[in-house]
Design an enzyme around this catalytic site. Structure first.
Site, short mmCIF file in Angstrom:
data_model
loop_
_atom_site.label_atom_id
_atom_site.label_comp_id
_atom_site.label_asym_id
_atom_site.label_seq_id
_atom_site.Cartn_x
_atom_site.Cartn_y
_atom_site.Cartn_z
N ALA A 1 57.08 24.05 -7.76
CA ALA A 1 57.68 25.11 -6.93
C ALA A 1 56.81 25.38 -5.71
O ALA A 1 56.81 26.47 -5.15
CB ALA A 1 57.86 26.37 -7.77
N ARG B 1 47.90 8.83 1.33
CA ARG B 1 48.75 9.20 0.19
C ARG B 1 48.26 8.49 -1.08
O ARG B 1 48.36 9.03 -2.18
CB ARG B 1 50.20 8.80 0.49
CG ARG B 1 50.83 9.58 1.64
CD ARG B 1 52.20 9.03 1.98
NE ARG B 1 52.88 9.76 3.05
CZ ARG B 1 52.81 9.45 4.34
NH1 ARG B 1 52.08 8.44 4.74
NH2 ARG B 1 53.48 10.15 5.23
N ASP C 1 60.99 9.71 6.88
CA ASP C 1 60.38 8.89 7.93
C ASP C 1 61.39 8.58 9.04
O ASP C 1 61.05 8.54 10.22
CB ASP C 1 59.81 7.60 7.32
CG ASP C 1 58.76 7.89 6.26
OD1 ASP C 1 58.10 8.94 6.35
OD2 ASP C 1 58.60 7.07 5.33
N ARG D 1 61.81 11.55 11.21
CA ARG D 1 60.67 11.65 12.13
C ARG D 1 60.79 10.61 13.26
O ARG D 1 60.43 10.88 14.41
CB ARG D 1 59.36 11.45 11.35
CG ARG D 1 59.05 12.66 10.50
CD ARG D 1 57.80 12.49 9.65
NE ARG D 1 57.47 13.74 8.98
CZ ARG D 1 56.71 13.84 7.90
NH1 ARG D 1 56.17 12.75 7.36
NH2 ARG D 1 56.45 15.01 7.37
N HIS E 1 56.25 4.00 1.84
CA HIS E 1 56.05 5.33 2.46
C HIS E 1 54.55 5.57 2.63
O HIS E 1 53.93 6.33 1.89
CB HIS E 1 56.70 6.39 1.57
CG HIS E 1 56.55 7.79 2.07
ND1 HIS E 1 57.02 8.21 3.30
CD2 HIS E 1 55.96 8.88 1.52
CE1 HIS E 1 56.73 9.48 3.47
NE2 HIS E 1 56.07 9.91 2.41
P1 NAI Z 1 52.07 21.98 -3.37
O1 NAI Z 1 50.66 21.98 -3.83
O2 NAI Z 1 52.51 23.03 -2.43
O3 NAI Z 1 53.03 22.06 -4.65
C1 NAI Z 1 52.87 21.27 -5.78
C2 NAI Z 1 53.23 22.11 -6.98
O4 NAI Z 1 53.21 21.28 -8.15
C3 NAI Z 1 52.23 23.25 -7.24
O5 NAI Z 1 52.90 24.50 -7.23
C4 NAI Z 1 51.65 22.92 -8.61
O6 NAI Z 1 51.34 24.06 -9.39
C5 NAI Z 1 52.78 22.11 -9.21
N1 NAI Z 1 52.35 21.28 -10.35
C6 NAI Z 1 51.21 20.58 -10.52
N2 NAI Z 1 51.22 19.96 -11.72
C7 NAI Z 1 52.39 20.27 -12.32
C8 NAI Z 1 52.99 19.92 -13.55
N3 NAI Z 1 52.38 19.13 -14.44
N4 NAI Z 1 54.21 20.42 -13.83
C9 NAI Z 1 54.86 21.24 -12.96
N5 NAI Z 1 54.33 21.60 -11.77
C10 NAI Z 1 53.13 21.12 -11.45
O7 NAI Z 1 52.36 20.53 -2.78
P2 NAI Z 1 53.56 20.09 -1.81
O8 NAI Z 1 53.13 20.24 -0.42
O9 NAI Z 1 54.80 20.74 -2.27
O10 NAI Z 1 53.63 18.52 -2.11
C11 NAI Z 1 54.05 18.07 -3.37
C12 NAI Z 1 53.97 16.54 -3.45
O11 NAI Z 1 54.92 15.96 -2.59
C13 NAI Z 1 52.61 15.97 -3.02
O12 NAI Z 1 52.25 14.90 -3.86
C14 NAI Z 1 52.88 15.48 -1.62
O13 NAI Z 1 52.00 14.45 -1.22
C15 NAI Z 1 54.30 14.98 -1.77
N6 NAI Z 1 55.06 14.85 -0.54
C16 NAI Z 1 55.87 13.76 -0.43
C17 NAI Z 1 56.67 13.56 0.66
C18 NAI Z 1 57.56 12.36 0.72
O14 NAI Z 1 58.12 12.09 1.78
N7 NAI Z 1 57.74 11.63 -0.35
C19 NAI Z 1 56.65 14.51 1.79
C20 NAI Z 1 55.78 15.66 1.56
C21 NAI Z 1 55.02 15.80 0.43
#
Ligand code: NAI
Length: 306
Positions: free
Chosen positions: A8, A88, A148, A151, A175
């Protein structure tokens, strides 16, 4: 349509918000490991319902997967994001364990779910989700190319000095900063090749800015981006919910397409009710083919760290 969003945090909450605002899902369940966090995000978002005029019911739970039962779509955003200067790929040691456990919990409660993997390194995390759930390959989609490509279109529109809705373009490949392949040869403005409007140098610059699009934002924000990632995921969830058969470049488990096997990597695919309805094989020129093979090698190297 019931959608579960695991994590979340920034991307998960943004994705839930866009899904609710589009008003196509009956229910969104936010799951987080941090006590009370998903409940708080859900409450905050639900307090937007009367203001933004949506009927989607958003609930939050701390690690209780029974509440996710019978989800049609689940989005995995749980895990750590990168900090400025990180790749990443460096996230793998933390995120692999999280994604594996989350994917297993999801299918125990929703055996027919379609999973959209967002956590990075995304292509490897999508591959891991395939291996740990055994779901049919159309049921696991990695989100990367949709973001991507958005962007890429942003940078093209900036160079062409036109609205982003005027341009079309696609990014395939892994990615990652070095793996993504913005297909400049195929980019158009209202069906006219963009090379009619900008020089090769400008196009080369657009390509480079696109590839480091995530890193640029991470440097500015101190963490990775969330609005466009959330919007990209919600567009894919919408395509599944509406059975739109919309085409997105996304990470698909390949079985011979593009000459690649046993790897999840970004290629164009039609998305509908069954998840990946069809992988679209477009004609690549020799340089693009070589880049895709190089990108696949890098993804395989990261997969080897699992
Ligand atoms: P964030 O840190 O804001 O949110 C991640 C959430 O996951 C946190 O609230 C955390 O408590 C929760 N979490 C951790 N372990 C968990 C578990 N076992 N079960 C349930 N929840 C858990 O990070 P954000 O910015 O939301 O990014 C999340 C992921 O998405 C990162 O790995 C980031 O690199 C990736 N990402 C991927 C993109 C893509 O294009 N594929 C684009 C942007 C981010």
């Amino acid at each position: 349509m019931k959608v579960t969003v695991v994590g979340a945090g920034a991307v998960g909450a943004s994705c839930a918000e866009y899904i609710a605002i589009k008003n196509f899902a009956e229910e969104v369940v936010l799951v987080d490991i941090k006590e009370g966090f998903a409940e708080g995000k859900a409450m905050d978002l639900m307090q937007c319902a009367s203001l933004n005029g949506f009927d989607t019911k958003i609930t939050g739970v701390t690690n209780d997967y029974s509440k996710t039962a019978d989800s049609d779509v689940a989005v995995i955003t749980s895990g750590i994001p990168r900090k400025p200067g990180m790749t990443r790929e460096e996230l793998i040691s933390t995120n692999a364990g999280i994604v594996k456990q989350v994917a297993e919990n999801l299918i125990k409660n929703s055996p027919n779910v379609t999973i959209i993997v967002v956590s990075n390194p995304m292509d490897t995390m999508a591959y891991l989700a395939h291996k740990s759930t055994g779901l049919p390959k159309n049921k696991i989609i990695g989100m990367g190319g949709a973001l991507d490509s958005a962007r890429f279109k942003y940078r093209l529109a900036e160079a062409l000095d036109c609205p982003a809705s005027d341009v079309d373009g696609m990014v395939i490949g892994g990615h990652s900063d070095t793996g993504m392949i913005p297909l400049t040869r195929l980019a158009t403005r209202n069906s006219v090749p963009v090379s009619k409007f900008i020089s090769n140098d400008q196009l080369e610059n657009v390509k480079e800015e696109t590839k480091v699009g995530g890193a640029t934002l991470t440097k500015l924000l101190g963490t990775s981006a969330w609005y466009a990632p959330g919007a990209a995921v919600s567009a894919m969830v919408h395509a599944i919910a509406n059975d739109s058969k919309k085409m997105f470049p996304c990470s698909c488990l390949l079985d011979g397409e593009y000459g690649l096997k046993d790897i999840s990597i970004g290629v164009p695919a039609i998305i509908g009710r069954n998840g990946i309805e069809k992988i679209v094989e477009i004609e690549l020129d020799d340089a693009e083919k070589a880049k895709l093979n190089e990108s696949a090698e890098a993804v395989r190297k990261t997969n080897g760290l699992l």
